[in-house]
Design a protein around this motif. Structure first.
Motif, PDB file in Angstrom:
ATOM      1  N   SER A  88       0.801  -1.233   0.000  1.00  0.00           N
ATOM      2  CA  SER A  88       0.000   0.000   0.000  1.00  0.00           C
ATOM      3  C   SER A  88       0.832   1.280   0.000  1.00  0.00           C
ATOM      4  O   SER A  88       0.275   2.373   0.063  1.00  0.00           O
ATOM      5  N   SER A  89       2.156   1.181  -0.074  1.00  0.00           N
ATOM      6  CA  SER A  89       2.962   2.392  -0.205  1.00  0.00           C
ATOM      7  C   SER A  89       2.847   2.912  -1.642  1.00  0.00           C
ATOM      8  O   SER A  89       2.460   2.179  -2.558  1.00  0.00           O
ATOM      9  N   ILE A  90       3.191   4.170  -1.812  1.00  0.00           N
ATOM     10  CA  ILE A  90       3.077   4.819  -3.124  1.00  0.00           C
ATOM     11  C   ILE A  90       4.467   5.222  -3.599  1.00  0.00           C
ATOM     12  O   ILE A  90       5.267   5.756  -2.839  1.00  0.00           O
ATOM     13  N   ALA A  91       4.736   4.940  -4.873  1.00  0.00           N
ATOM     14  CA  ALA A  91       6.038   5.274  -5.474  1.00  0.00           C
ATOM     15  C   ALA A  91       5.814   5.718  -6.912  1.00  0.00           C
ATOM     16  O   ALA A  91       4.740   5.517  -7.486  1.00  0.00           O
ATOM     17  N   TRP A  92       6.848   6.309  -7.484  1.00  0.00           N
ATOM     18  CA  TRP A  92       6.842   6.619  -8.905  1.00  0.00           C
ATOM     19  C   TRP A  92       7.205   5.364  -9.686  1.00  0.00           C
ATOM     20  O   TRP A  92       7.993   4.546  -9.226  1.00  0.00           O
ATOM     21  N   MET A  93       6.634   5.224 -10.880  1.00  0.00           N
ATOM     22  CA  MET A  93       6.947   4.114 -11.772  1.00  0.00           C
ATOM     23  C   MET A  93       6.759   4.601 -13.204  1.00  0.00           C
ATOM     24  O   MET A  93       5.926   5.470 -13.467  1.00  0.00           O
ATOM     25  N   TYR A  94       7.504   4.008 -14.136  1.00  0.00           N
ATOM     26  CA  TYR A  94       7.390   4.383 -15.545  1.00  0.00           C
ATOM     27  C   TYR A  94       6.502   3.398 -16.289  1.00  0.00           C
ATOM     28  O   TYR A  94       6.698   2.189 -16.220  1.00  0.00           O
TER      29      TYR A  94
END
Length: 122
Positions: A88-94
């Motif tokens: 449930s953590s949020i990160a940047w992704m391409y």
């Protein structure tokens, strides 16, 4: 600092990992089961809204300058967006740009891209 989730050539041991040399590895993790990862030849790409599998990758703490450098590296092929990881953590992704054709590219049903393909492709 920013959290960046990587799943292809930016991972440790792969050809473009040097772009993360100023970053700190956090952990190996995966996304929720909301995506499809494709073999584009020399690199993978993830498309949205096709719930084939989770995507396995690595999470890094990156500074703003590194994130900007990677944005430039990914160019028009990829767009950076927020993603919810399995914990449930949020990160940047391409994600693969909607303007890039991926017709005929095989799906990696295991969710893990590797240099040596193995039996996890359709």
């Amino acid at each position: 600092m920013n959290l960046l989730f990587v799943y292809g050539t930016l991972k440790r041991g792969y050809v473009n990992h040097h772009l993360l040399e100023r970053s700190t590895f956090v952990l190996e993790t995966c996304t929720e089961k909301k995506f499809q990862i494709l073999d584009m030849g020399d690199f993978p790409a993830v498309v949205k809204d096709v719930p084939v599998s989770t995507i396995d990758g690595e999470l890094f703490n990156v500074d703003d300058s590194t994130l900007s450098d990677i944005d430039a590296f990914e160019g028009e092929w990829f767009s950076r967006e927020e993603v919810v990881l399995q914990d449930s953590s949020i990160a940047w992704m391409y994600f693969l740009s909607e303007y890039v054709s991926h017709e005929g590219c095989p799906s990696i049903t295991s969710g893990t891209w590797q240099k040596d393909k193995g039996d996890n492709y359709e």
